[in-house]
Design a protein around this motif. Structure first.
Motif: not given
Length: 817
Positions: A26-28, A128-131, A491-492
């Motif tokens: 993720r952080s990549s 997709r950004l909720k906050e 997503d994956h």
């Protein structure tokens, strides 16, 4: 003068507010944003915001702590100032500075609000950004506090602006804080940081007192005092200094000592000792140990590559595979403080010891310890590589009071060209497509679009290589693919082939980054059909000067030093010097009578003359030189193929098994095999040991064989890089710049390898040895003018009379010729 502790707004919030796991999956992607440089998008948004929007506002907050001032600064992307507030706010923002008390102005009654805007670019779908990300929001809130601290605003707005890099779609997150709320929040943030700032203040006093009383640890060698003075002077004048210092001058100490003195005098905050090889990092560490013996107190860290310091069998940086990654950020600050207060040298061994104690990733741990280190010893890429540079120091637009000491600087030109080049292989797109086709149809289609375009380019590539004007159409497809990959990672998260997709993603990101920042004059853009049939698109950097200079601009001063910066004009150009940057040539301390320099006039490795006759002559030279005196010798060849040809002839015709042992470098040696090979040459020998090696390889530079551990080096050929498509394209590029294309692409890099190999022989004032240049081309004017000053006493020889010359040298101890 009150000491200052400086930290950027971004650095502060990232350091204090981090939590959770390391997760490369993720952080990549940079968290909720994809971090290609978003400067163009920032400017686009700022231009659209109208006259009330004030872009790129520099803000600074000074917090007084008795013994030191904590200075927190940064550049707000934008501040929206309604007309009701313009007269009160704008004059203060132009000053850009506040202290912790603030400046109070009469309040203004208005239903409007001053708003601080923070812009982030992303390839993610914005719905997709909720906050907003908490660290991004904290950045904006710091700037909001600074504005309220300068004014009497009763409240202030904060806006997070996210822009999709591909679609240019924008989404806002707005919030409003009262003066009390934002001040309360900031005070809590600062309380978390105070223990670190107080420690640093106390440590600097201890460090500076130790440096002020620190004497040079040895008697100055000839020319060394002058070199120390030159480095000190260049730091004071904020220069880029080029130092050509032959082996034996003591250039490491001559650079580190005046840099430390400058540190204690407040002329710098940190020293970055940058190297190309592990062995030179060891030399720097040993230098600090010597100075510590004289009373030096210094915090230093040696940065080790992730693959070499990871305690796991595989570097899988995610919480499912690595216990050190799980919860790393929850524990890292306590681990850092523990190491900081108990140790001064953050060596590889100490990093591993404390990382195991606190269960944190040792690689990330070492990077974080650089924040509190006075001297950082690391590879070039931590400053110059666009994928690996230390964002902790160099991601902000401003520069720091850093000193860059660049050891073996002759390596940086070639390394930089590779760092700033990029390539994508068509077949890799198909490989990733096969992996994801049953999982993500959108990503599959995007991969196929890129593949089709590459297929078109391949059909146009008629002669295996084709120079193209640009890759604009291809890059547009890559940008869309980049967005799909970002979405795929979201997503994956537990996709079976995540590692393969990530590696492809990094290649793609690098290509896009290089393309965005390159200029046509310094690059060659081309396509190529490889020998195996693969097709690739290339961005080849031929002149890294602008990129290297942009990096050194972030330092107060830079010293490029090496024993082989010849010709100096080549290195000045390639490493971004201007006409005002000084260059010095330190005198050699070695007695020329201790070295025999032989230049053969009857042999060459020239391609048109290669054959058994020339190889036999080379073998005869090797036999003659090594028979003149027992000891350790290394023969350097331009290629493994020639090495093998000459080795076979030598062993069958001239080898004396009773008196000579021969060891041969192989093309794919493991680290253990390399160390074993080198250990054979670590001590003087009463018999003869011959090493057959490749010029420019792992044994031709960066190894320190002292005290007659190596008494002879024979160098076959002029070191010219192998003729290939890339080198010829470079040559053409240099020719178009009005330079000597052949010299820049071939002769200068080749001669540097020769000089480095020759430098392995005489390492101390007591050493004696032979350097034999086995190629008649060294007698041509273009090569003779590349000889260092110490080579004026060369002797011409032929294979039939070389033994006589060597007998005179070894027998009398006087110069021959």
């Amino acid at each position: 003068m009150i000491p200052e502790i400086r930290i950027s707004v971004r650095g502060l919030v990232e350091f204090i507010m981090r939590s959770g796991d390391i997760d490369r999956r993720r952080s990549s992607t940079g968290g909720p944003e994809v971090m290609l440089e978003g400067a163009n998008i920032h400017r686009m948004i700022q231009r659209r915001m109208g006259k009330l929007y004030h872009p790129e506002v520099y803000l600074k907050c000074i917090i007084k702590r008795g013994d030191a001032d904590i200075i927190i600064d940064g550049r707000a992307d934008g501040i929206i100032i309604p007309s009701d507030f313009e007269d009160q706010v704008i004059p203060l923002l132009e000053n850009g500075s506040s202290d912790a008390v603030g400046v109070r102005l009469p309040s203004v009654e208005s239903d409007q609000h001053v708003v601080v805007d923070e812009i982030k670019t992303t390839y993610r779908e914005l719905e997709r950004l909720k906050e907003p990300d908490r660290v991004h929001l904290a950045q904006a809130m710091c700037y909001a506090y600074m504005v309220t601290a300068m004014t009497d605003l009763p409240d202030i707005g904060v806006r997070m602006t996210y822009c999709n890099t591909e679609t240019k779609e924008i989404r806002y997150f707005d919030s409003l804080y009262t003066r009390e709320e934002i001040t309360d929040w900031f005070d809590k943030l600062i309380k978390e940081y105070v223990r670190w700032a107080d420690f640093e203040t106390g440590w600097r006093k201890i460090r500076d007192m130790s440096i002020e009383t620190l004497d040079f640890p040895y008697q100055y060698r000839s020319g060394q005092r002058e070199l120390v003075a030159q480095v000190y002077s260049s730091i004071a004048r904020s220069e880029r200094l080029f130092v050509m210092a032959p082996t034996g001058v003591g250039k490491t100490l001559a650079n580190v000592y005046p840099s430390l003195k400058s540190l204690a005098e407040g002329k710098a905050d940190k020293i970055f000792y940058l190297t190309a090889k592990t062995i030179t990092r060891t030399v720097a560490s040993d230098c600090l140990k010597v100075l510590s013996g004289g009373g030096l107190k210094l915090k230093s860290v040696v940065l080790t590559a992730k693959e070499k310091i990871c305690p796991q069998e595989r570097c899988e940086c995610n919480p499912d595979a690595c216990p050190y990654a799980k919860g790393h950020f929850d524990r890292i600050n306590d681990a850092m403080y523990d190491l900081l207060v108990n140790e001064d040298e953050f060596s590889r061994e100490k990093i591993l010891e404390y990382s195991d104690k606190h269960k944190v990733c040792p690689f990330e741990y070492s990077l974080d310890m650089s924040l509190f280190s006075d001297m950082i010893i690391c590879d070039y890429n931590y400053v110059f590589d666009p994928n690996a540079y230390l964002r902790r120091f160099f991601s902000e637009t401003g520069s720091g009071a850093y000193l860059f000491l660049i050891d073996e600087a002759h390596n940086l030109a070639e390394r930089a060209m590779k760092m700033y080049s990029a390539a994508l292989v068509k077949e890799h797109f198909l490989d990733i497509k096969r992996l994801v086709k049953d999982t993500d149809p959108y990503l599959t289609r995007s991969l196929e679009s890129c593949n089709r375009h590459l297929l078109t380019l391949k059909r146009e590539c008629e002669n295996s290589v084709r120079v193209v004007e640009d890759f604009d159409t291809f890059v547009n497809l890559l940008l869309r693919l980049n967005g799909r990959l970002e979405q795929f990672f979201d997503d994956h998260e537990h996709f079976e082939h995540t590692d393969e997709v990530l590696e492809f993603y990094f290649e793609l990101r690098h290509f896009l980054n290089i393309y965005e920042n390159m200029n046509e004059r310094d690059y060659v853009t081309y396509t190529r059909i490889e020998d195996g049939g693969d097709f690739s698109a290339h961005l080849m950097c031929a002149n890294p000067a602008k990129r290297v200079r942009a990096c050194t601009d972030k330092a107060k001063a830079t010293v490029f030093f090496s024993a082989t910066l010849i010709p100096i004009g080549y290195y000045r150009m390639m490493l971004g010097a201007d006409d005002t940057d000084p260059a010095v040539y330190a005198r050699s301390v070695f007695d020329p009578a201790n070295r025999a320099l032989l230049v053969a006039r009857d042999v060459t490795s020239k391609y048109t003359r290669r054959g058994e006759g020339e190889y036999d002559k080379m073998a005869r030279y090797i036999a003659a030189v090594s028979h003149a005196k027992p000891g350790n010798y290394i023969v350097f060849f331009p290629s493994f193929a020639m090495l093998q040809n000459v080795y076979d002839l030598f062993m069958s015709r001239y080898h004396d098994p009773d008196e000579q042992e021969v060891v041969v470098q192989s093309p794919a040696m493991s680290e253990g095999e390399r160390e074993g090979f080198l250990s054979r040459f670590s001590e003087p020998s009463e018999s003869t040991l011959l090493g057959f090696c490749v010029l420019g390889g792992i044994f031709s530079e960066g190894i320190d064989l002292k005290n007659d551990a190596l008494i002879g080096a024979m160098i076959v050929g002029t070191g010219l890089p192998m003729v290939c498509i890339e080198r010829d394209l470079m040559k053409r590029c240099y020719d178009e710049m009005g330079l000597d294309g052949f010299a820049y692409a071939y002769r200068y890099p080749g001669m540097n390898k020769v000089l480095q190999a020759a430098g392995r022989v005489i390492r101390t004032e007591e050493d004696r040895g032979v350097v034999a240049l086995l190629d008649e081309r060294f007698l041509e004017r273009d090569y003779m003018r590349l000889f260092p000053r110490e080579w004026e006493d060369y002797v011409l020889c032929r294979v039939d009379d070389v033994a006589e010359s060597l007998e005179q040298f070894w027998g009398t101890g006087y110069e021959i010729g």
